[in-house]
Design a protein around this motif. Structure first.
Motif, PDB file in Angstrom:
ATOM      1  N   VAL A  68      74.015   3.974   4.685  1.00 31.25           N
ATOM      2  CA  VAL A  68      74.736   4.773   3.687  1.00 31.25           C
ATOM      3  C   VAL A  68      75.323   6.009   4.362  1.00 31.25           C
ATOM      4  O   VAL A  68      74.626   6.719   5.094  1.00 31.25           O
ATOM      5  N   ASN A  69      76.599   6.277   4.111  1.00 39.27           N
ATOM      6  CA  ASN A  69      77.247   7.494   4.606  1.00 39.27           C
ATOM      7  C   ASN A  69      78.431   7.806   3.697  1.00 39.27           C
ATOM      8  O   ASN A  69      79.572   7.441   3.981  1.00 39.27           O
ATOM      9  N   LEU A  70      78.142   8.507   2.583  1.00 42.51           N
ATOM     10  CA  LEU A  70      79.193   8.803   1.614  1.00 42.51           C
ATOM     11  C   LEU A  70      80.197   9.791   2.206  1.00 42.51           C
ATOM     12  O   LEU A  70      79.813  10.745   2.888  1.00 42.51           O
ATOM     13  N   PRO A  71      81.492   9.590   1.934  1.00 39.00           N
ATOM     14  CA  PRO A  71      82.504  10.547   2.401  1.00 39.00           C
ATOM     15  C   PRO A  71      82.360  11.855   1.624  1.00 39.00           C
ATOM     16  O   PRO A  71      81.748  11.897   0.547  1.00 39.00           O
ATOM     17  N   PRO A  72      82.925  12.942   2.150  1.00 34.23           N
ATOM     18  CA  PRO A  72      82.767  14.248   1.508  1.00 34.23           C
ATOM     19  C   PRO A  72      83.138  14.265   0.029  1.00 34.23           C
ATOM     20  O   PRO A  72      82.430  14.873  -0.782  1.00 34.23           O
ATOM     21  N   ARG A  73      84.230  13.603  -0.339  1.00 32.47           N
ATOM     22  CA  ARG A  73      84.700  13.680  -1.730  1.00 32.47           C
ATOM     23  C   ARG A  73      83.724  13.035  -2.711  1.00 32.47           C
ATOM     24  O   ARG A  73      83.765  13.323  -3.912  1.00 32.47           O
ATOM     25  N   LYS A  74      82.842  12.151  -2.218  1.00 32.30           N
ATOM     26  CA  LYS A  74      81.900  11.485  -3.108  1.00 32.30           C
ATOM     27  C   LYS A  74      80.522  12.140  -3.119  1.00 32.30           C
ATOM     28  O   LYS A  74      79.646  11.734  -3.883  1.00 32.30           O
ATOM     29  N   ARG A  75      80.329  13.121  -2.283  1.00 33.29           N
ATOM     30  CA  ARG A  75      79.005  13.767  -2.220  1.00 33.29           C
ATOM     31  C   ARG A  75      78.812  14.797  -3.322  1.00 33.29           C
ATOM     32  O   ARG A  75      77.687  15.162  -3.647  1.00 33.29           O
ATOM     33  N   ARG A  76      79.890  15.312  -3.840  1.00 33.92           N
ATOM     34  CA  ARG A  76      79.852  16.331  -4.895  1.00 33.92           C
ATOM     35  C   ARG A  76      79.071  17.572  -4.450  1.00 33.92           C
ATOM     36  O   ARG A  76      78.265  18.133  -5.190  1.00 33.92           O
ATOM     37  N   ILE A  77      79.326  17.963  -3.221  1.00 30.82           N
ATOM     38  CA  ILE A  77      78.810  19.220  -2.690  1.00 30.82           C
ATOM     39  C   ILE A  77      80.011  20.116  -2.424  1.00 30.82           C
ATOM     40  O   ILE A  77      80.835  19.804  -1.565  1.00 30.82           O
ATOM     41  N   ALA A  78      80.126  21.169  -3.181  1.00 32.55           N
ATOM     42  CA  ALA A  78      81.244  22.092  -3.003  1.00 32.55           C
ATOM     43  C   ALA A  78      80.924  23.047  -1.862  1.00 32.55           C
ATOM     44  O   ALA A  78      79.833  23.620  -1.801  1.00 32.55           O
ATOM     45  N   VAL A  79      81.866  23.205  -0.944  1.00 32.56           N
ATOM     46  CA  VAL A  79      81.666  24.033   0.241  1.00 32.56           C
ATOM     47  C   VAL A  79      82.588  25.248   0.194  1.00 32.56           C
ATOM     48  O   VAL A  79      83.782  25.121  -0.080  1.00 32.56           O
TER      49      VAL A  79
END
Length: 356
Positions: A68-79
């Motif tokens: 598993v390695n979700l791309p940034p847009r699917k992680r829902r972590i705002a930076v």
């Protein structure tokens, strides 16, 4: 809950960390080269760890075993980075609305609520080029929050600001963090920022965790209060506003079963407050003073005495669950025969108590 157990090698440097960040702020502190940037990239999905797992609310964002390695847009972590990264051709309002359009559900706060909390209503029609550094960061934080994240990641958001801009943005950042109810990872090299905003602390050195836990415990374990920052050594504790003395402009706060007086009207009775006590402002006595200007005379028990830098000694005093630290000379500690279990009084002038 944000959970990490990862390893990543970049050239001669390797990152090997494992910790959990609950709802609230967990600060990650370290010097340049300690691994903070590598950690940020891994959590945000901008770099793939070699091994391990990253999970948010028990959902795997990265798992080397499961593939598993979700791309940034699917992680829902705002930076939120050092640079605001606002769209220069859009107004402040349009930048904020862009963040709201990216949300996947209605979990994010209302636009009006974010605008009010960050104090940016008067900036809405302006373009980023006309904003100060602090104003840009407040807008960037608002845009990140409006995207409906499940966690927030701050990558040294105040590092590029001068002292005046930092003082401008910190109260807004503090208020926002109290409201969001999300796991927040706050990466910084500034100890005072961590002390003001966070409850937990991770200290990195050479890609490894050298101390972790409640913020003051981690600070002490990592030996961060050295000669270079001795004048800023102290503790940050949680208190509750108990009463206001409007005649003299003072606030009485409940701390460890005692009343502490601080300058200024800090908040309404019942409101939480974080207080900062510098070790050099705390004196130790075996008996309560008589007819003194010191308003805060706090009975307590010595928890520990450590030899400090040069002629100094650090005395930890438990005042009913809250622990203060006093910096005195080793000679004074010897003459008072200070040792764990000794009943003493911590003396702190009201003017020396500050809100964290």
């Amino acid at each position: 809950m944000l959970e990490l157990d990862i390893r990543r090698r970049v050239g001669d440097f390797s990152l090997d960390v494992a910790f959990a960040a609950p709802v609230g702020v967990t600060a990650v502190l370290g010097r340049s080269g300690s691994g903070k940037s590598t950690l940020v990239a891994a959590v945000a999905g901008l770099a793939r760890p070699d091994h391990g797992r990253i999970a948010l609310n028990q959902t795997a964002l990265f798992d080397s075993t499961a593939g598993v390695n979700l791309p940034p847009r699917k992680r829902r972590i705002a930076v939120v980075f050092q640079e605001s990264r606002l769209f220069p051709h859009l107004s402040v309002r349009s930048n904020l609305l862009f963040g709201r359009r990216r949300r996947r559900d209605d979990a994010s706060p209302a636009l009006e609520q974010v605008i009010e909390t960050l104090g940016i209503g008067h900036l809405l029609p302006r373009r980023p080029r006309s904003l100060s550094g602090g104003e840009k960061q407040r807008v960037a934080i608002g845009r990140a929050l409006l995207s409906g994240p499940r966690a927030l990641l701050f990558d040294e958001p105040l590092a590029a600001l001068d002292a005046e801009r930092k003082a401008e943005i910190l109260p807004f950042l503090e208020a926002l963090i109290q409201e969001v109810g999300l796991p927040v990872l706050y990466v910084t090299h500034a100890l005072e920022e961590a002390r003001r905003l966070a409850r937990g602390l991770i200290v990195l050195e050479g890609g490894r965790i050298v101390a972790a836990g409640a913020i003051e415990e981690a600070v002490a374990a990592a030996g961060l209060a050295t000669a270079g920052d001795r004048l800023l050594d102290g503790v940050t504790v949680d208190a509750v506003v108990a009463q206001l003395d409007e005649r003299y402009g003072l606030t009485g706060l409940a701390l460890g079963g005692h009343r502490v007086w601080a300058p200024g009207l800090i908040g309404a009775p019942g409101a939480p407050a974080r207080l900062r006590f510098l070790a050099r402002d705390v004196a130790v006595a075996l008996d309560p003073p008589q007819r003194s200007s010191v308003r805060n005379v706090l009975p307590g028990v010595v928890r520990g005495v450590k030899r400090g830098y040069g002629p100094y000694a650090s005395v930890s005093i438990d005042i009913g669950g809250a622990v203060l630290r006093a910096e005195i000379t080793r000679r004074a500690a010897a003459e008072l025969d200070l040792a764990p279990g000794r009943v003493v009084y911590a003396l702190v002038k009201s003017v020396a108590v500050s809100r964290a």
